[in-house]
Design an enzyme around this catalytic site. Structure first.
Site, PDB file in Angstrom:
ATOM      1  N   ASP A 204      -4.529  -7.847   2.909  1.00 44.89           N
ATOM      2  CA  ASP A 204      -5.332  -7.433   1.752  1.00 44.89           C
ATOM      3  C   ASP A 204      -6.730  -8.041   1.918  1.00 44.89           C
ATOM      4  O   ASP A 204      -6.996  -8.744   2.903  1.00 44.89           O
ATOM      5  CB  ASP A 204      -4.668  -7.881   0.427  1.00 44.89           C
ATOM      6  CG  ASP A 204      -5.026  -6.961  -0.756  1.00 44.89           C
ATOM      7  OD1 ASP A 204      -6.229  -6.816  -1.043  1.00 44.89           O
ATOM      8  OD2 ASP A 204      -4.105  -6.398  -1.381  1.00 44.89           O
ATOM      9  N   GLY A 229      -8.444  -8.917   5.439  1.00 42.98           N
ATOM     10  CA  GLY A 229      -9.294  -7.967   6.151  1.00 42.98           C
ATOM     11  C   GLY A 229      -9.576  -6.747   5.302  1.00 42.98           C
ATOM     12  O   GLY A 229      -9.177  -6.678   4.136  1.00 42.98           O
ATOM     13  N   ASP A 230     -10.276  -5.802   5.921  1.00 43.95           N
ATOM     14  CA  ASP A 230     -10.670  -4.579   5.232  1.00 43.95           C
ATOM     15  C   ASP A 230      -9.986  -3.409   5.938  1.00 43.95           C
ATOM     16  O   ASP A 230     -10.221  -3.175   7.128  1.00 43.95           O
ATOM     17  CB  ASP A 230     -12.202  -4.470   5.331  1.00 43.95           C
ATOM     18  CG  ASP A 230     -12.742  -3.161   4.765  1.00 43.95           C
ATOM     19  OD1 ASP A 230     -11.936  -2.268   4.413  1.00 43.95           O
ATOM     20  OD2 ASP A 230     -13.973  -3.034   4.684  1.00 43.95           O
ATOM     21  N   HIS A 249      -3.629   6.403  -3.752  1.00 42.66           N
ATOM     22  CA  HIS A 249      -4.127   7.003  -5.012  1.00 42.66           C
ATOM     23  C   HIS A 249      -5.479   6.440  -5.454  1.00 42.66           C
ATOM     24  O   HIS A 249      -6.131   7.023  -6.299  1.00 42.66           O
ATOM     25  CB  HIS A 249      -3.070   6.904  -6.131  1.00 42.66           C
ATOM     26  CG  HIS A 249      -2.950   5.568  -6.787  1.00 42.66           C
ATOM     27  ND1 HIS A 249      -2.362   5.409  -8.035  1.00 42.66           N
ATOM     28  CD2 HIS A 249      -3.314   4.329  -6.394  1.00 42.66           C
ATOM     29  CE1 HIS A 249      -2.384   4.127  -8.357  1.00 42.66           C
ATOM     30  NE2 HIS A 249      -2.946   3.455  -7.387  1.00 42.66           N
TER      31      HIS A 249
HETATM   32  N1  SAH Z   1       0.262  -2.768  -3.206  1.00 44.11           N
HETATM   33  C1  SAH Z   1       0.085  -3.622  -4.381  1.00 44.11           C
HETATM   34  C2  SAH Z   1      -1.367  -3.646  -4.898  1.00 44.11           C
HETATM   35  C3  SAH Z   1      -1.916  -2.297  -5.291  1.00 44.11           C
HETATM   36  S1  SAH Z   1      -3.556  -2.404  -5.981  1.00 44.11           S
HETATM   37  C4  SAH Z   1       1.019  -3.171  -5.497  1.00 44.11           C
HETATM   38  O1  SAH Z   1       1.462  -2.032  -5.510  1.00 44.11           O
HETATM   39  O2  SAH Z   1       1.248  -3.972  -6.418  1.00 44.11           O
HETATM   40  C5  SAH Z   1      -4.557  -1.925  -4.578  1.00 44.11           C
HETATM   41  C6  SAH Z   1      -4.717  -3.045  -3.558  1.00 44.11           C
HETATM   42  O3  SAH Z   1      -5.566  -2.576  -2.509  1.00 44.11           O
HETATM   43  C7  SAH Z   1      -5.363  -4.302  -4.116  1.00 44.11           C
HETATM   44  O4  SAH Z   1      -4.565  -5.420  -3.859  1.00 44.11           O
HETATM   45  C8  SAH Z   1      -6.686  -4.355  -3.376  1.00 44.11           C
HETATM   46  O5  SAH Z   1      -7.185  -5.652  -3.182  1.00 44.11           O
HETATM   47  C9  SAH Z   1      -6.361  -3.663  -2.077  1.00 44.11           C
HETATM   48  N2  SAH Z   1      -7.545  -3.166  -1.377  1.00 44.11           N
HETATM   49  C10 SAH Z   1      -8.586  -2.474  -1.903  1.00 44.11           C
HETATM   50  N3  SAH Z   1      -9.491  -2.211  -0.954  1.00 44.11           N
HETATM   51  C11 SAH Z   1      -9.033  -2.757   0.198  1.00 44.11           C
HETATM   52  C12 SAH Z   1      -9.538  -2.811   1.539  1.00 44.11           C
HETATM   53  N4  SAH Z   1     -10.725  -2.250   1.854  1.00 44.11           N
HETATM   54  N5  SAH Z   1      -8.784  -3.442   2.476  1.00 44.11           N
HETATM   55  C13 SAH Z   1      -7.594  -4.007   2.171  1.00 44.11           C
HETATM   56  N6  SAH Z   1      -7.065  -3.982   0.908  1.00 44.11           N
HETATM   57  C14 SAH Z   1      -7.777  -3.366  -0.057  1.00 44.11           C
END
Ligand code: SAH
Length: 338
Positions: A204, A229-230, A249
């Site tokens: 994340d 990371g991204d 989504h």
């Molecule tokens: N999968 C988890 C969180 C969903 S919320 C669940 O269902 O409870 C969406 C997640 O995507 C968040 O934790 C957010 O930090 C992560 N996210 C958003 N942009 C991101 C990116 N560029 N790289 C990695 N993670 C990312």
């Protein structure tokens, strides 16, 4: 305290009034949950004086809030001025196993609340209101605002329902699983607990990884790696399963395809992708899905999708949808390299 018989069907006019007052219900539940009103009523009923002292509020104003909460069914007042939580109110206690308190705190917080004030603008322009209101895209804003991020992460963790996913899907064939955008790690932890031979990577953004939940069981903790990371830049390679729960989504089609392509590149030809999402059923609109879809409209550039839309997105990323397995209110959408 209840103004009419609970069984009476509201007239259209009553229903409109009730719905238009929904903003008050959101903020009343938010304020009371944030103050900890339901927590202090855990073991016994209390007078508003006692509650005010316990939560540090202005008593005459708190009393008015408590009365309102009585009329919406979160509290009951006995004939002696003592308030008790109803089963609905108990759900807003922090230690309730199905606590909705993190959502009450999130929905009334400026990140969500002020954004919804501009739903109208989003519908006119097709742009997420969040950026207009808060000056940055949703996840960038959370990266820079730790307090809001904590509120959001806690709500995600509490609404994650890992057990429904474990009941629905057999993870036994995977040796190494990555949860992409896995938040604080509740789902991955539950999987590692149930499958003692699996190892996992929680992936994340850096600020979220910094708040990953600690795993007390050392045998589970030893099998979990955390990586910041991204996902638009890179995704951990060499895993057998790529989990993306409530990720696709959040993004437009173009962005979603980019994330899926990055997963496709990171995985082996035998790997699988598992999207966990709500699916729009054209024949039946569930309020949970339409509500999540409006969240996507105002907060981010994403949307809820039909099965066909998921199939098409996956195909654009070189993946083939193989199965859709219902898991509670969501579905596990399984895909393999095409
Ligand atoms: N999968 C988890 C969180 C969903 S919320 C669940 O269902 O409870 C969406 C997640 O995507 C968040 O934790 C957010 O930090 C992560 N996210 C958003 N942009 C991101 C990116 N560029 N790289 C990695 N993670 C990312």
């Amino acid at each position: 305290m209840i103004s009419k018989e609970p069984s009476a069907v509201p007239t259209p006019a009553e229903r409109v009034d009730e719905l238009l007052g929904g903003f008050q219900a959101t903020q009343a539940l938010h304020a009371a949950a944030k103050l900890g009103v339901f927590d202090v009523l855990r073991d016994e009923s209390k007078t508003s004086d006692e509650i005010a002292v316990a939560v540090g509020a202005h008593e005459p104003s708190l009393r008015r809030l408590l009365r309102f909460l009585g009329t919406i069914g979160a509290l009951v007042e006995d004939g002696y001025g003592r308030f008790a939580a109803t089963p609905m109110g108990e759900l807003l206690r922090s230690d309730h196993p199905a606590s909705a308190r993190p959502w009450a705190i999130l929905y009334g917080s400026p990140a969500i609340w002020r954004t919804y004030g501009e739903l109208y603008e989003s519908v006119l322009s097709g742009q997420p209101a969040f950026e207009r209101v808060h000056g940055a895209p949703f996840f960038e804003y959370l990266e820079r605002n730790q307090e809001d991020a904590s509120v959001f992460n806690a709500a995600m963790t509490s609404g994650g329902s890992p057990s429904a996913i474990l009941d629905a899907y057999d993870f036994s064939s995977f040796a190494k699983i990555v949860d992409v955008g896995g938040g604080q790690g509740a789902l991955l932890q539950a999987i590692l607990e149930q499958y003692p031979h699996a190892t996992g990577v929680l992936y994340d953004l850096p600020s979220v990884i910094a708040q990953a939940s600690a795993i007390t069981d050392v045998t589970v903790a030893a099998r979990r790696q955390v990586v910041a990371g991204d996902m638009f830049q890179s995704i951990p390679t060499g895993c057998d399963a790529y989990l993306l729960k409530r990720i696709i989504h959040d993004w437009s089609d173009a962005e979603a395809i980019q994330i899926l392509r990055n997963c496709r590149q990171a995985m082996s030809d035998q790997g699988r992708i598992l999207l966990i999402e709500q699916i729009i059923q054209p024949s039946h609109q569930s309020s949970a899905t339409t509500s999540a879809d409006l969240n996507m409209l105002v907060l981010v550039s994403g949307r809820e999708r039909t099965e066909k839309e998921f199939r098409d997105l996956l195909a654009s990323a070189g993946l083939e949808l193989t199965r859709v397995i219902p898991a509670g209110g969501r579905s596990v959408i399984e895909a393999v390299p095409a």
